[in-house]
Design a protein around this motif. Sequence first.
Motif, short mmCIF file in Angstrom:
data_model
loop_
_atom_site.label_atom_id
_atom_site.label_comp_id
_atom_site.label_asym_id
_atom_site.label_seq_id
_atom_site.Cartn_x
_atom_site.Cartn_y
_atom_site.Cartn_z
N TYR A 126 26.37 47.56 50.48
CA TYR A 126 27.71 47.87 50.96
C TYR A 126 28.63 47.73 49.76
O TYR A 126 28.25 47.21 48.71
N ILE A 127 29.88 48.19 49.90
CA ILE A 127 30.84 48.07 48.80
C ILE A 127 32.22 47.72 49.35
O ILE A 127 32.52 47.90 50.53
N TYR A 128 33.05 47.21 48.43
CA TYR A 128 34.48 47.08 48.69
C TYR A 128 35.20 48.24 48.02
O TYR A 128 34.84 48.64 46.90
N THR A 129 36.23 48.74 48.66
CA THR A 129 37.15 49.62 47.98
C THR A 129 38.16 48.75 47.22
O THR A 129 38.20 47.54 47.40
N GLY A 130 38.98 49.36 46.35
CA GLY A 130 39.96 48.58 45.60
C GLY A 130 39.35 47.88 44.40
O GLY A 130 38.18 48.06 44.06
N SER A 131 40.16 47.04 43.77
CA SER A 131 39.75 46.28 42.58
C SER A 131 40.75 45.14 42.41
O SER A 131 41.41 44.75 43.38
N TYR A 132 40.91 44.64 41.17
CA TYR A 132 41.89 43.59 40.94
C TYR A 132 43.31 44.03 41.32
O TYR A 132 44.13 43.24 41.76
N GLN A 133 43.59 45.29 41.09
CA GLN A 133 44.99 45.71 41.11
C GLN A 133 45.53 46.03 42.50
O GLN A 133 44.80 46.37 43.43
N VAL A 134 46.84 45.91 42.62
CA VAL A 134 47.60 46.31 43.80
C VAL A 134 48.81 47.11 43.30
O VAL A 134 49.51 46.64 42.40
N PRO A 135 49.07 48.32 43.84
CA PRO A 135 48.38 49.00 44.94
C PRO A 135 46.92 49.31 44.59
O PRO A 135 46.58 49.52 43.43
N ALA A 136 46.09 49.34 45.62
CA ALA A 136 44.65 49.50 45.42
C ALA A 136 44.30 50.94 45.09
O ALA A 136 44.82 51.88 45.69
N ARG A 137 43.39 51.09 44.12
CA ARG A 137 42.77 52.39 43.89
C ARG A 137 41.68 52.58 44.94
O ARG A 137 40.91 51.66 45.22
N PRO A 169 50.81 40.89 42.57
CA PRO A 169 51.39 41.49 43.78
C PRO A 169 52.25 40.50 44.55
O PRO A 169 52.01 39.29 44.52
N THR A 170 53.23 41.00 45.25
CA THR A 170 54.03 40.17 46.14
C THR A 170 53.20 39.83 47.38
O THR A 170 52.21 40.51 47.70
N VAL A 171 53.59 38.80 48.08
CA VAL A 171 52.90 38.44 49.32
C VAL A 171 53.06 39.57 50.33
O VAL A 171 52.14 39.86 51.11
N GLU A 172 54.20 40.23 50.32
CA GLU A 172 54.41 41.36 51.22
C GLU A 172 53.40 42.48 50.94
O GLU A 172 52.83 43.06 51.88
N ALA A 173 53.15 42.75 49.65
CA ALA A 173 52.16 43.78 49.30
C ALA A 173 50.76 43.36 49.73
O ALA A 173 49.96 44.19 50.20
N LEU A 174 50.44 42.08 49.59
CA LEU A 174 49.14 41.59 50.03
C LEU A 174 48.99 41.70 51.55
O LEU A 174 47.91 42.01 52.05
N ALA A 175 50.08 41.43 52.26
CA ALA A 175 50.04 41.53 53.72
C ALA A 175 49.72 42.95 54.16
O ALA A 175 48.93 43.17 55.09
N GLU A 176 50.31 43.93 53.48
CA GLU A 176 50.02 45.32 53.81
C GLU A 176 48.56 45.67 53.53
O GLU A 176 47.89 46.33 54.33
N LEU A 177 48.06 45.19 52.38
CA LEU A 177 46.69 45.47 51.99
C LEU A 177 45.70 44.87 52.99
O LEU A 177 44.77 45.54 53.46
N TYR A 215 52.85 35.77 58.26
CA TYR A 215 52.54 37.10 58.78
C TYR A 215 51.48 36.98 59.89
O TYR A 215 50.69 36.03 59.88
N PRO A 216 51.44 37.95 60.82
CA PRO A 216 50.43 37.91 61.88
C PRO A 216 49.08 38.43 61.37
O PRO A 216 48.57 39.47 61.80
N ILE A 217 48.52 37.68 60.42
CA ILE A 217 47.26 38.06 59.78
C ILE A 217 46.11 37.31 60.45
O ILE A 217 46.19 36.10 60.66
N ALA A 218 45.03 38.03 60.76
CA ALA A 218 43.83 37.37 61.32
C ALA A 218 43.19 36.53 60.21
O ALA A 218 42.83 37.07 59.16
N PRO A 219 43.02 35.22 60.41
CA PRO A 219 42.47 34.37 59.34
C PRO A 219 41.12 34.83 58.83
O PRO A 219 40.84 34.77 57.63
N GLN A 220 40.26 35.31 59.74
CA GLN A 220 38.91 35.72 59.33
C GLN A 220 38.92 36.98 58.48
O GLN A 220 37.87 37.37 57.92
N ALA A 221 40.08 37.63 58.34
CA ALA A 221 40.19 38.81 57.48
C ALA A 221 40.35 38.44 56.02
O ALA A 221 40.28 39.31 55.15
N ILE A 222 40.55 37.16 55.72
CA ILE A 222 40.76 36.69 54.35
C ILE A 222 39.51 36.00 53.83
O ILE A 222 38.98 35.09 54.47
#
Length: 380
Positions: A126-137, A169-177, A215-222
Amino acid sequence: MVTLLRGADICAPERLGKQDILIEGQQITFIGDLPAEAFDGLPNSTVIDAQGLTATPGFIDPHVHIAGGGGEGGYANRTPEILISDIVSAGVTTVVGCLGTDGVTRSHADLLAKARGLEAEGISTYIYTGSYQVPARTLTGAVVDDVVLIDKVIGVGEVAISDRRSFQPTVEALAELVSQSHVGGLLSGKAGITHFHVGPYSTRLAPLHRLLDEYPIAPQAIYATHITRSPELLADAVDLAAKGAIVDMTAASTTTESLKRYIDLGGDLSRLTLSSDANGSLPQFDSDGRLIGMDVAKQTTLYDQVWACADMPGMDLSQAISLVTSNTADVLGLERKGRLRAGADADILLTDDNHTIQLAFAQGREVVRNGTPQIHGTFE
């Protein structure tokens, strides 16, 4: 093909004692006691005496630079692609590939192609999309689209925080990601996790705590990795896991000391995994951020450290094996991986008292025998 593994001491990862394991094609179809006459005259069947061996699920490595990584010291420091023989020799039958620092000269097309190649050679990928950077490639232009539309993409990562190599990245940008990945997971039936690279900077896991607190983030998503960089970071990881997030230790010579400290601090073992960071660069920087050394992470370190943890006083084999099997499968949403049970993929390690892999199967195919890989890449 039908294969019967007779009389192995099963750690599934829960201890089941000495039982038989029946493999039909790519799946485990039965665990228990089978009478010998059940196989008499059965065509295309093999019976293997596994008495004296310990059977565990094949290891799942959630953080591997399968297409190479690095580059922090310039173009000549780009690490190479991983070899299938290196993977299976370390007892790993499932990997998750990631890019890392370099999302410019390393592409997701290469990562996806490498994952498909490794699967064709004999393991699950399997793979992850994105990389170190935000906004994600990404491949499609959006994280949520990659997760929904590309079969092998199970989340986004490794996204860098608390590191000079992060894009800050800002926390707001991380929340969107995180939200894009999570919603993509909901729509596609995948984990939809966000895998965070955590650097050595003093902010440590503060951005992730803010995500959960504000933010209303699901903990298991982190899913945060590299948590053993300092005692302070490890303690912070214990607190993050207590909120429901998942944390990951990168295997190293100090893994047993880190695991002991995690336990002593009251860390939840069910929310902890181990990974190798294999074929990723291990750069060393001075206090001014100048590169002063470089090494490459190895897949075998993970295998060695799993057994070192299993041999720790007070640590049960089931607990140690869970860190690279059932825990990881649960984090990644891989229902057919990480456990020895009927209906699961036949990813099985058979090891002796010296922790040597006597036999390993990946989806029912023999990939290691007597410690020697039985499959090799096209150009090995």
